[in-house]
Design an enzyme around this catalytic site. Structure first.
Site, PDB file in Angstrom:
ATOM      1  N   GLU A  23      35.846  43.664  37.502  1.00 28.46           N
ATOM      2  CA  GLU A  23      37.168  44.165  37.775  1.00 28.46           C
ATOM      3  C   GLU A  23      38.118  42.901  37.921  1.00 28.46           C
ATOM      4  OE1 GLU A  23      40.583  45.612  38.490  1.00 28.46           O
ATOM      5  OE2 GLU A  23      39.090  46.953  37.713  1.00 28.46           O
ATOM      6  N   ALA A  24      39.362  42.823  36.926  1.00 28.32           N
ATOM      7  CA  ALA A  24      40.030  41.889  37.053  1.00 28.32           C
ATOM      8  C   ALA A  24      40.875  41.887  38.336  1.00 28.32           C
ATOM      9  CB  ALA A  24      41.059  42.140  35.935  1.00 28.32           C
ATOM     10  N   SER A  63      38.974  53.992  36.666  1.00 31.24           N
ATOM     11  CA  SER A  63      38.541  55.439  36.789  1.00 31.24           C
ATOM     12  C   SER A  63      37.159  55.578  36.074  1.00 31.24           C
ATOM     13  CB  SER A  63      39.687  56.303  36.015  1.00 31.24           C
ATOM     14  OG  SER A  63      40.730  56.043  36.805  1.00 31.24           O
ATOM     15  N   ALA A  64      36.908  54.952  34.847  1.00 22.95           N
ATOM     16  CA  ALA A  64      35.687  55.129  34.104  1.00 22.95           C
ATOM     17  C   ALA A  64      34.635  54.372  34.316  1.00 22.95           C
ATOM     18  CB  ALA A  64      35.951  55.282  32.454  1.00 22.95           C
ATOM     19  N   HIS A  69      50.147  57.977  30.662  1.00 26.40           N
ATOM     20  CA  HIS A  69      49.050  58.530  30.328  1.00 26.40           C
ATOM     21  C   HIS A  69      48.384  57.889  28.826  1.00 26.40           C
ATOM     22  CE1 HIS A  69      49.685  62.434  32.620  1.00 26.40           C
ATOM     23  NE2 HIS A  69      49.259  61.210  33.356  1.00 26.40           N
TER      24      HIS A  69
END
Length: 513
Positions: free
Chosen positions: A33-34, A12-13, A445
């Protein structure tokens, strides 16, 4: 090749940072990105294209350590381009003004609501509510489900809530009162609009931006106390002038610890040398504890397009400035279509349909932790969610379940329900807090494990601009830096954090240029 910036984590970030930092054509940016980078093809698999909850397909597979009752809880996190914005329930809630008041108290006035409102407006495309609070044309497109999308059961829950004194709210993302409202969604026409879709894909053509999927980062490399790049799990080393950790509330502290940033004694026990002694790394893990209150429902007369598309926000604790409990009523769904851990199948179900009240304490006092079991980048971090270690959190969730029960007994919803399945009519209101503690769930969250704070705050890991203390050239920008837990779903707050820290980094890098 030495990059100007390496961003670790395409979630997201990370997708926000890749977009904003590569806007200068003279700055080279590498996004790592993994998980798989499906978004690059434009052909997304159905389970991350559809706006439905599908967290376990492209997932890290994490679980919490057992609680006092022996319960291990899944901790789903997206391992795919777009991160958890590619697998979550698409709820798109802004942090509330009261949340930003807390952030400003802990991390300075730049994190206050008036200061961040322009960034919220810039990031979004939201053609609802008052124009002075919203933006059009931003990369993060949000929609509002139509009333008929919610289905008759959720609509009836709204009417029953109004009868009990909880007013309707037209715009949840406005700064007004709490009540019952439709939830803004990062989806449109049944399609999930992750940050990979909104932020990353439109700028993939930039020659100064490179995206590498299926690339697991081991650690950040340092020359003394200056970050100089990253080492991948394969052993490959890549150099950069600036490194940004955006791997989320679990993996950002894990990478920081493997890199020698954390409590000196803990690092030494794993054979890791200390670059910066910061005991706060991995501490202060915060999540929204939740409970699935399940009712057998009469079959719906019309189909819902959105399982969870509305929310009731209420204040239950003393001196609460906004709200501390949320109740999400679901549409009626076929029995067995929700997670069996929380909504068990029934051998003799009276109707074959269930309705859920998903109840959460959104201002929890409990805290957990993220630690390493070893220095191996392939080993899962040790996650202790710490749910209900503060007794008042279970009481707040129980307050929400008591209210959900009242709503279920109030017409018109009462006419659409048959009986309560979980926790069941044998559990009295007085026994609810114990039932809640014995069936732990959470909102997915996780946050605040690399907490941001002022210079005088000894527990803070990063400064008020996200820079890691005690080192140079390393910044953190994701939900791990939240100064305090917001009382909403964390996706939009994580994006606005990335927006602000990206702006700070642009200025800092331009000055160094």
């Amino acid at each position: 090749m030495t990059y100007d910036v390496i961003v670790i984590g395409g979630g997201s970030a990370g997708c926000v940072l890749a977009n904003r930092l590569s806007a200068d054509p003279g700055r080279t940016v590498l996004l790592l990105e993994a998980g798989p980078d499906f978004a690059s093809t434009g052909e997304l698999p159905p389970d991350i294209k559809d706006a439905a909850y599908a967290p376990f397909t492209y997932d890290w597979g994490y679980r919490s350590v057992p609680d006092a009752f022996g319960n291990e809880v899944p901790v789903p996190r997206g391992r795919v381009i777009g991160g958890s914005s590619s697998v979550n329930v698409c709820v798109a809630m802004r942090a509330r003004p009261a949340d930003h008041d807390a952030w400003a108290d802990l991390a300075g006035p730049a994190w206050g609501y008036p200061q961040l409102l322009p960034l919220y407006q810039e990031m979004e495309h939201y053609p609802y509510g008052e124009e002075k609070y919203h933006g059009l044309g931003g990369p993060y497109r949000m929609t509002l489900p139509a009333p008929e999308d919610l289905g008759p059961h959720a609509l009836a829950a709204g009417e029953a809530s109004a009868r009990l004194g909880h007013p309707g709210v037209a715009d949840f993302n406005g700064p007004g009162r709490a009540g019952f409202s439709r939830t803004p969604l990062s989806a449109a026409d049944g399609i999930r609009l992750s940050t990979a879709i909104g932020y990353l894909n439109p700028v993939r053509h930039r020659p100064n931006l490179e995206v590498r999927g299926e690339t697991l980062v081991d650690r950040v490399l340092f020359s003394g106390t200056r970050a100089r790049g990253v080492r991948l799990a394969t052993g490959e080393e890549i150099t950069a002038r600036q490194v940004v950790l955006s791997a989320g509330a679990y993996n950002s502290p894990a990478i920081a610890l493997r890199s020698g940033i954390g409590d000196r004694a803990d690092l030494a026990a794993l054979g890791i040398g200390t670059v910066s002694h910061l005991p706060g790394v991995g501490r202060n893990l915060t999540d929204h504890p939740a409970y699935w209150n399940v009712h057998a429902a009469k079959p719906p007369q019309s189909a819902a397009r959105q399982v969870f598309g509305s929310v009731l926000s209420v204040a239950t604790g003393p001196n609460e400035p906004d709200f501390d409990v949320q109740i999400l009523p679901s549409a009626a769904v076929p029995t067995g279509s929700l997670p069996e851990q929380f909504v068990p199948p029934a051998e003799h179900h009276p109707t074959g349909w269930d309705m859920v009240f998903f109840v959460s304490c959104v201002q929890p006092r409990s805290r957990g932790s993220v630690r390493l079991s070893s220095a191996d980048p392939g080993a899962a971090p040790v996650i202790d969610l710490g749910l209900y270690t503060a007794a008042e959190d279970a009481e707040r969730v129980a307050d929400g379940v008591r209210l959900a029960r009242r709503i279920a007994r109030t017409r018109p919803l009462a006419d659409l329900l048959v009986d309560e399945r979980v926790p069941g009519p044998d559990i009295s209101d007085a026994e609810l807090a114990d039932a809640v503690r014995r069936a732990p769930a959470h909102y997915n969250h996780g946050s605040s494990t690399m907490r941001m704070g002022r210079a005088e705050d000894p527990g803070a890991v990063v400064d008020t601009d996200g820079a890691v203390r005690g080192v140079q050239g390393l910044t953190v920008a994701d939900a791990s830096v939240f100064p305090a837990m917001p009382r909403v779903a964390t996706n939009v707050p994580a994006i606005v954090v990335a927006e602000r820290i990206a702006a700070v980094l642009r200025e800092r890098l331009a000055t160094r240029d």
